[in-house]
Design a protein around this motif. Structure first.
Motif, PDB file in Angstrom:
ATOM      1  N   PHE A 140      -5.820 -14.959   2.985  1.00 18.66           N
ATOM      2  CA  PHE A 140      -6.070 -15.711   4.180  1.00 18.66           C
ATOM      3  C   PHE A 140      -5.615 -16.511   4.780  1.00 18.66           C
ATOM      4  O   PHE A 140      -6.521 -17.168   4.569  1.00 18.66           O
ATOM      5  CB  PHE A 140      -7.034 -14.288   5.430  1.00 18.66           C
ATOM      6  N   LEU A 141      -4.920 -17.485   6.209  1.00 17.99           N
ATOM      7  CA  LEU A 141      -5.185 -18.204   6.029  1.00 17.99           C
ATOM      8  C   LEU A 141      -5.132 -18.635   7.516  1.00 17.99           C
ATOM      9  O   LEU A 141      -4.612 -18.565   8.872  1.00 17.99           O
ATOM     10  CB  LEU A 141      -3.328 -18.958   6.070  1.00 17.99           C
ATOM     11  N   ARG A 142      -6.379 -19.303   8.187  1.00 18.76           N
ATOM     12  CA  ARG A 142      -6.752 -18.886   9.029  1.00 18.76           C
ATOM     13  C   ARG A 142      -6.290 -20.236  10.317  1.00 18.76           C
ATOM     14  O   ARG A 142      -6.535 -19.808  11.496  1.00 18.76           O
ATOM     15  CB  ARG A 142      -8.358 -19.033   9.091  1.00 18.76           C
ATOM     16  N   LYS A 143      -5.751 -21.285  10.056  1.00 18.72           N
ATOM     17  CA  LYS A 143      -4.924 -21.850  10.589  1.00 18.72           C
ATOM     18  C   LYS A 143      -4.587 -21.827  11.285  1.00 18.72           C
ATOM     19  O   LYS A 143      -2.998 -21.441  10.949  1.00 18.72           O
ATOM     20  CB  LYS A 143      -4.844 -23.899   9.619  1.00 18.72           C
ATOM     21  N   GLY A 144      -3.921 -22.234  12.248  1.00 22.67           N
ATOM     22  CA  GLY A 144      -3.670 -21.793  13.604  1.00 22.67           C
ATOM     23  C   GLY A 144      -3.385 -20.580  13.779  1.00 22.67           C
ATOM     24  O   GLY A 144      -4.043 -19.631  14.174  1.00 22.67           O
ATOM     25  N   TYR A 145      -1.930 -19.445  13.522  1.00 21.34           N
ATOM     26  CA  TYR A 145      -2.206 -18.495  13.630  1.00 21.34           C
ATOM     27  C   TYR A 145      -2.509 -17.603  12.446  1.00 21.34           C
ATOM     28  O   TYR A 145      -1.378 -17.808  11.617  1.00 21.34           O
ATOM     29  CB  TYR A 145      -0.329 -17.657  14.016  1.00 21.34           C
ATOM     30  N   GLY A 146      -4.156 -17.265  12.325  1.00 18.52           N
ATOM     31  CA  GLY A 146      -3.657 -16.595  11.296  1.00 18.52           C
ATOM     32  C   GLY A 146      -2.803 -15.854  10.535  1.00 18.52           C
ATOM     33  O   GLY A 146      -2.421 -14.779  11.366  1.00 18.52           O
ATOM     34  N   HIS A 147      -2.953 -15.573   8.510  1.00 21.60           N
ATOM     35  CA  HIS A 147      -1.487 -14.720   8.609  1.00 21.60           C
ATOM     36  C   HIS A 147      -2.223 -14.883   7.232  1.00 21.60           C
ATOM     37  O   HIS A 147      -2.705 -16.010   6.297  1.00 21.60           O
ATOM     38  CB  HIS A 147      -0.471 -15.418   8.634  1.00 21.60           C
ATOM     39  N   ILE A 148      -1.531 -13.898   6.183  1.00 23.47           N
ATOM     40  CA  ILE A 148      -1.383 -13.756   5.126  1.00 23.47           C
ATOM     41  C   ILE A 148      -0.355 -13.543   3.924  1.00 23.47           C
ATOM     42  O   ILE A 148       0.910 -13.345   4.648  1.00 23.47           O
ATOM     43  CB  ILE A 148      -2.468 -11.983   4.488  1.00 23.47           C
ATOM     44  N   ALA A 149      -0.559 -14.331   2.961  1.00 20.70           N
ATOM     45  CA  ALA A 149       0.487 -14.714   2.392  1.00 20.70           C
ATOM     46  C   ALA A 149       0.185 -14.324   0.850  1.00 20.70           C
ATOM     47  O   ALA A 149      -1.253 -14.369   0.595  1.00 20.70           O
ATOM     48  CB  ALA A 149      -0.033 -16.558   2.043  1.00 20.70           C
ATOM     49  N   LEU A 150       0.831 -13.934  -0.131  1.00 19.85           N
ATOM     50  CA  LEU A 150       0.923 -12.693  -1.219  1.00 19.85           C
ATOM     51  C   LEU A 150       1.229 -13.373  -1.824  1.00 19.85           C
ATOM     52  O   LEU A 150       2.868 -13.388  -1.976  1.00 19.85           O
ATOM     53  CB  LEU A 150       0.689 -11.199  -0.057  1.00 19.85           C
ATOM     54  N   LEU A 151       1.296 -12.846  -2.613  1.00 20.22           N
ATOM     55  CA  LEU A 151       2.434 -13.620  -4.035  1.00 20.22           C
ATOM     56  C   LEU A 151       3.093 -12.562  -4.592  1.00 20.22           C
ATOM     57  O   LEU A 151       1.289 -11.325  -4.936  1.00 20.22           O
ATOM     58  CB  LEU A 151       2.118 -14.551  -5.508  1.00 20.22           C
ATOM     59  N   GLY A 152       3.629 -11.591  -5.238  1.00 19.51           N
ATOM     60  CA  GLY A 152       4.535 -10.218  -5.071  1.00 19.51           C
ATOM     61  C   GLY A 152       4.721 -10.201  -6.831  1.00 19.51           C
ATOM     62  O   GLY A 152       5.271  -8.825  -6.648  1.00 19.51           O
ATOM     63  N   ASN A 153       4.084 -10.594  -7.707  1.00 20.21           N
ATOM     64  CA  ASN A 153       4.315 -10.769  -9.049  1.00 20.21           C
ATOM     65  C   ASN A 153       3.178  -9.778  -9.435  1.00 20.21           C
ATOM     66  O   ASN A 153       3.410 -10.212 -10.959  1.00 20.21           O
ATOM     67  CB  ASN A 153       4.703 -11.745  -9.627  1.00 20.21           C
ATOM     68  N   TYR A 154       2.814  -9.287  -8.762  1.00 16.37           N
ATOM     69  CA  TYR A 154       1.354  -8.523  -9.317  1.00 16.37           C
ATOM     70  C   TYR A 154       2.178  -6.943  -9.184  1.00 16.37           C
ATOM     71  O   TYR A 154       2.842  -6.651  -8.384  1.00 16.37           O
ATOM     72  CB  TYR A 154      -0.290  -8.169  -8.642  1.00 16.37           C
ATOM     73  N   ALA A 155       1.095  -5.764  -9.665  1.00 18.76           N
ATOM     74  CA  ALA A 155       1.764  -4.658  -9.520  1.00 18.76           C
ATOM     75  C   ALA A 155       1.459  -3.591  -8.262  1.00 18.76           C
ATOM     76  O   ALA A 155      -0.034  -4.039  -7.546  1.00 18.76           O
ATOM     77  CB  ALA A 155       0.487  -4.013 -10.480  1.00 18.76           C
TER      78      ALA A 155
END
Length: 167
Positions: A140-155
């Motif tokens: 979860f990236l709080r700076k600015g407009y908080g948002h989630i970045a997810l790495l998609g190579n997991y099950a």
């Protein structure tokens, strides 16, 4: 209300558009009535995520639901399943946490699902000091407009656990 689509609000400091949130917030405070803030932030988020989608290229799309903006290269069916999961997880968290749940933010939740590990780490490195981030599957990236970045190579189950945790 119509929010201007200003290029100067989205400079490309690296491979990605990096919103100038202080400038956007200053504009919002000067020009947007309190009751219109949610709508204004939706429009700003759409401008930002369209630029991000274009920078990522390939099959990336932006999908919007009642409470989320979801950027990914998933096919339509898998993307719909992720949006459905996100809405369900949010609903459960709000139900379980009650008044403690954070539900009064301006704008929808943003989730970015990166297909490529290099893109993921290049994107999140902007939010950390040089050399100061651990290996992760999502943040979860709080700076600015908080948002989630997810790495998609997991099950799928690992992705869901990561997303629920970040929410």
């Amino acid at each position: 209300i119509e929010v201007p689509n200003r290029e100067e609000w989205f400079p490309k400091l690296d491979a990605f558009p990096r919103p100038d949130w202080p400038a956007i917030q200053g504009w919002k405070r000067a020009w947007i009535a309190k009751e219109d803030e949610h709508d204004a932030m939706q429009q700003v988020a759409r401008h930002w995520l369209t630029r991000l989608r274009d920078a990522l290229g390939g099959a990336y799309t932006v999908v919007e639901s009642e409470h989320f903006h979801f950027v990914s290269a998933l096919d339509e069916k898998a993307g719909a399943q992720m949006i459905e999961f996100l809405e369900h997880a949010r609903e459960r968290l709000v139900h379980i946490l009650g008044d403690v749940a954070w539900t009064d933010g301006k704008g929808k939740h943003v989730v970015l699902r990166f297909t490529n590990q290099d893109d993921y780490y290049a994107y999140i490195s902007h939010y950390y000091e040089d050399g100061k981030h651990a290996t992760t599957g999502g943040v979860f990236l709080r700076k600015g407009y908080g948002h989630i970045a997810l790495l998609g190579n997991y099950a799928m189950e690992e992705k869901r656990a990561t997303l629920a945790h970040q929410l």
